[in-house]
Design a protein around this motif. Structure first.
Motif, mmCIF file in Angstrom:
data_model
loop_
_atom_site.group_PDB
_atom_site.id
_atom_site.type_symbol
_atom_site.label_atom_id
_atom_site.label_comp_id
_atom_site.label_asym_id
_atom_site.label_seq_id
_atom_site.Cartn_x
_atom_site.Cartn_y
_atom_site.Cartn_z
ATOM 1 N N TYR A 1 -28.806 20.416 -38.508
ATOM 2 C CA TYR A 1 -29.472 20.019 -37.268
ATOM 3 C C TYR A 1 -30.847 20.677 -37.155
ATOM 4 O O TYR A 1 -31.819 20.047 -36.723
ATOM 5 C CB TYR A 1 -28.610 20.401 -36.064
ATOM 6 C CG TYR A 1 -29.191 19.959 -34.740
ATOM 7 C CD1 TYR A 1 -29.192 18.620 -34.369
ATOM 8 C CD2 TYR A 1 -29.748 20.892 -33.857
ATOM 9 C CE1 TYR A 1 -29.728 18.211 -33.156
ATOM 10 C CE2 TYR A 1 -30.285 20.493 -32.644
ATOM 11 C CZ TYR A 1 -30.266 19.148 -32.292
ATOM 12 O OH TYR A 1 -30.812 18.755 -31.093
ATOM 13 N N ILE A 2 -30.939 21.930 -37.556
ATOM 14 C CA ILE A 2 -32.243 22.601 -37.536
ATOM 15 C C ILE A 2 -33.185 21.974 -38.553
ATOM 16 O O ILE A 2 -34.375 21.762 -38.292
ATOM 17 C CB ILE A 2 -32.075 24.109 -37.796
ATOM 18 C CG1 ILE A 2 -31.395 24.773 -36.600
ATOM 19 C CG2 ILE A 2 -33.428 24.767 -38.076
ATOM 20 C CD1 ILE A 2 -31.182 26.251 -36.744
ATOM 21 N N ALA A 3 -32.648 21.638 -39.723
ATOM 22 C CA ALA A 3 -33.475 21.000 -40.757
ATOM 23 C C ALA A 3 -34.008 19.652 -40.281
ATOM 24 O O ALA A 3 -35.092 19.225 -40.692
ATOM 25 C CB ALA A 3 -32.659 20.824 -42.038
ATOM 26 N N ALA A 4 -33.263 18.988 -39.420
ATOM 27 C CA ALA A 4 -33.698 17.690 -38.900
ATOM 28 C C ALA A 4 -34.987 17.807 -38.105
ATOM 29 O O ALA A 4 -35.733 16.831 -37.969
ATOM 30 C CB ALA A 4 -32.597 17.078 -38.044
ATOM 31 N N ASP B 1 -38.076 15.251 -38.288
ATOM 32 C CA ASP B 1 -38.680 14.648 -37.097
ATOM 33 C C ASP B 1 -40.197 14.815 -37.114
ATOM 34 O O ASP B 1 -40.947 13.887 -36.777
ATOM 35 C CB ASP B 1 -38.109 15.288 -35.828
ATOM 36 C CG ASP B 1 -36.666 14.885 -35.570
ATOM 37 O OD1 ASP B 1 -36.207 13.893 -36.170
ATOM 38 O OD2 ASP B 1 -35.994 15.567 -34.767
ATOM 39 N N GLU B 2 -40.655 16.014 -37.510
ATOM 40 C CA GLU B 2 -42.106 16.233 -37.561
ATOM 41 C C GLU B 2 -42.744 15.354 -38.624
ATOM 42 O O GLU B 2 -43.832 14.800 -38.415
ATOM 43 C CB GLU B 2 -42.432 17.705 -37.824
ATOM 44 C CG GLU B 2 -43.929 17.978 -37.768
ATOM 45 C CD GLU B 2 -44.293 19.439 -37.913
ATOM 46 O OE1 GLU B 2 -45.490 19.727 -38.147
ATOM 47 O OE2 GLU B 2 -43.398 20.304 -37.806
ATOM 48 N N VAL B 3 -42.063 15.204 -39.754
ATOM 49 C CA VAL B 3 -42.582 14.318 -40.808
ATOM 50 C C VAL B 3 -42.711 12.898 -40.271
ATOM 51 O O VAL B 3 -43.725 12.222 -40.500
ATOM 52 C CB VAL B 3 -41.659 14.338 -42.050
ATOM 53 C CG1 VAL B 3 -42.037 13.203 -43.019
ATOM 54 C CG2 VAL B 3 -41.753 15.682 -42.758
ATOM 55 N N LEU C 1 -43.765 20.672 -45.266
ATOM 56 C CA LEU C 1 -42.462 20.590 -44.606
ATOM 57 C C LEU C 1 -41.366 20.190 -45.590
ATOM 58 O O LEU C 1 -40.267 20.750 -45.583
ATOM 59 C CB LEU C 1 -42.516 19.569 -43.462
ATOM 60 C CG LEU C 1 -43.304 19.998 -42.217
ATOM 61 C CD1 LEU C 1 -43.556 18.804 -41.307
ATOM 62 C CD2 LEU C 1 -42.558 21.095 -41.462
ATOM 63 N N LYS C 2 -41.659 19.244 -46.467
ATOM 64 C CA LYS C 2 -40.680 18.809 -47.456
ATOM 65 C C LYS C 2 -40.343 19.939 -48.426
ATOM 66 O O LYS C 2 -39.174 20.120 -48.800
ATOM 67 C CB LYS C 2 -41.217 17.591 -48.219
ATOM 68 C CG LYS C 2 -41.282 16.320 -47.379
ATOM 69 C CD LYS C 2 -41.820 15.148 -48.187
ATOM 70 C CE LYS C 2 -41.846 13.871 -47.357
ATOM 71 N NZ LYS C 2 -42.387 12.713 -48.122
ATOM 72 N N ARG D 1 -34.995 9.424 -44.190
ATOM 73 C CA ARG D 1 -34.546 9.556 -42.806
ATOM 74 C C ARG D 1 -33.021 9.539 -42.732
ATOM 75 O O ARG D 1 -32.359 8.819 -43.457
ATOM 76 C CB ARG D 1 -35.097 8.406 -41.949
ATOM 77 C CG ARG D 1 -36.611 8.399 -41.809
ATOM 78 C CD ARG D 1 -37.040 7.274 -40.885
ATOM 79 N NE ARG D 1 -38.493 7.218 -40.754
ATOM 80 C CZ ARG D 1 -39.276 6.553 -41.576
ATOM 81 N NH1 ARG D 1 -38.742 5.892 -42.585
ATOM 82 N NH2 ARG D 1 -40.586 6.544 -41.405
ATOM 83 N N ASP D 2 -32.500 10.343 -41.826
ATOM 84 C CA ASP D 2 -31.065 10.306 -41.516
ATOM 85 C C ASP D 2 -30.816 9.061 -40.669
ATOM 86 O O ASP D 2 -31.399 8.902 -39.596
ATOM 87 C CB ASP D 2 -30.668 11.566 -40.742
ATOM 88 C CG ASP D 2 -29.160 11.648 -40.507
ATOM 89 O OD1 ASP D 2 -28.469 10.647 -40.735
ATOM 90 O OD2 ASP D 2 -28.692 12.718 -40.084
ATOM 91 N N GLN D 3 -29.973 8.165 -41.159
ATOM 92 C CA GLN D 3 -29.733 6.903 -40.469
ATOM 93 C C GLN D 3 -28.665 6.994 -39.385
ATOM 94 O O GLN D 3 -28.305 5.996 -38.766
ATOM 95 C CB GLN D 3 -29.328 5.831 -41.492
ATOM 96 C CG GLN D 3 -30.383 5.566 -42.560
ATOM 97 C CD GLN D 3 -31.695 5.063 -41.984
ATOM 98 O OE1 GLN D 3 -31.700 4.231 -41.091
ATOM 99 N NE2 GLN D 3 -32.816 5.586 -42.488
ATOM 100 N N THR D 4 -28.138 8.193 -39.141
ATOM 101 C CA THR D 4 -27.107 8.351 -38.122
ATOM 102 C C THR D 4 -27.681 8.051 -36.741
ATOM 103 O O THR D 4 -28.723 8.577 -36.365
ATOM 104 C CB THR D 4 -26.547 9.787 -38.126
ATOM 105 O OG1 THR D 4 -26.088 10.112 -39.435
ATOM 106 C CG2 THR D 4 -25.392 9.905 -37.145
#
Length: 229
Positions: free
Chosen positions: A103-106, A110-112, A140-141, A154-157
């Motif tokens: 969740y923190i990595a997300a 989000d910034e990307v 960031l990557k 992207r996380d598709q969830t």
């Protein structure tokens, strides 16, 4: 983990007088702030505490926003309550999956997304400002990769999937059908009479749900802390 007692949550929910509703949301905001101190003094992992504290800050902000003017246009109330509901889903799914670090990595992903969105408006990506954004994206990557996370995709969830993970899909579907008519420029929101769309009943649904999901999140955070006692 014990589920928060629905009756206990119900005892905290107010929907009778406007002044009482405002006070109820102020109480939630204050409790969220007080709970932040409890979290900060706990023995939980720093990543876990970081998430809890920031989520409590968000609950406090949204509840303060509602309390400042509980009679503001109903679509504004709907936005705040929808956000509280989705935050609740985020925390529930994190608990189920134990995905605190993910969740923190997300946040980096989000910034990307935001930076790539800004870049899409640029006609020339060879300008200095564009190059600065591209460099930040690559940074960031690289940081995420060093910490074992791939944020190149992207996380598709989506929130419906989070509701499934959290075991509240039917609740999500029912609430989504209701609040989506208030947070988007739907035919209902545009063409219904003010009396119809801003009814006492509709407002009370948002007031009750906003309190319910806020208290539920606070209780869940406190319950999560109890694991270390």
């Amino acid at each position: 983990m014990a589920e928060p007692d629905p009756k206990k949550i119900g005892d905290f929910v107010s929907h009778s007088q406007i002044s009482e509703v405002a006070e109820a949301f102020r109480k939630i905001a204050q409790t969220a702030i007080e709970t932040k101190l409890i979290v900060s003094q706990s023995r939980r992992d720093e990543d876990v505490k970081h998430i809890m504290i920031n989520m409590l800050s968000y609950v406090s902000r949204q509840c303060t926003y509602i309390a400042q003017d509980v009679e503001q246009p109903i679509e504004k109330i709907a936005w705040a309550v929808r956000n509280l509901f989705e935050l609740n889903l985020e925390f529930r799914s994190i608990q189920v999956l134990q995905s605190w670090k993910k969740y923190i990595a997300a946040r980096a992903r989000d910034e990307v997304d935001m930076l790539e969105g800004i870049l899409s408006f640029a006609d020339d990506q060879e300008t200095d400002p564009a190059k600065t954004l591209i460099a930040r994206i690559e940074e960031l990557k690289a940081i995420a990769q060093r910490n074992g996370f791939d944020i190149s995709k992207r996380d598709q969830t989506n929130y419906r999937q989070l509701a499934v993970i959290s075991g509240v899909e039917q609740e999500y579907l029912g609430f989504y059908r209701f609040y989506s008519k208030f947070i988007h420029p739907t035919s209902w929101l545009i063409n219904a009479s003010d009396e119809s769309k801003d009814s006492f009943e509709s407002r009370n649904i948002f007031y009750i749900q906003g309190q319910k999901y806020s208290w539920d999140l606070i209780f869940r955070i406190k319950d999560e802390l109890d694991k270390d006692e």
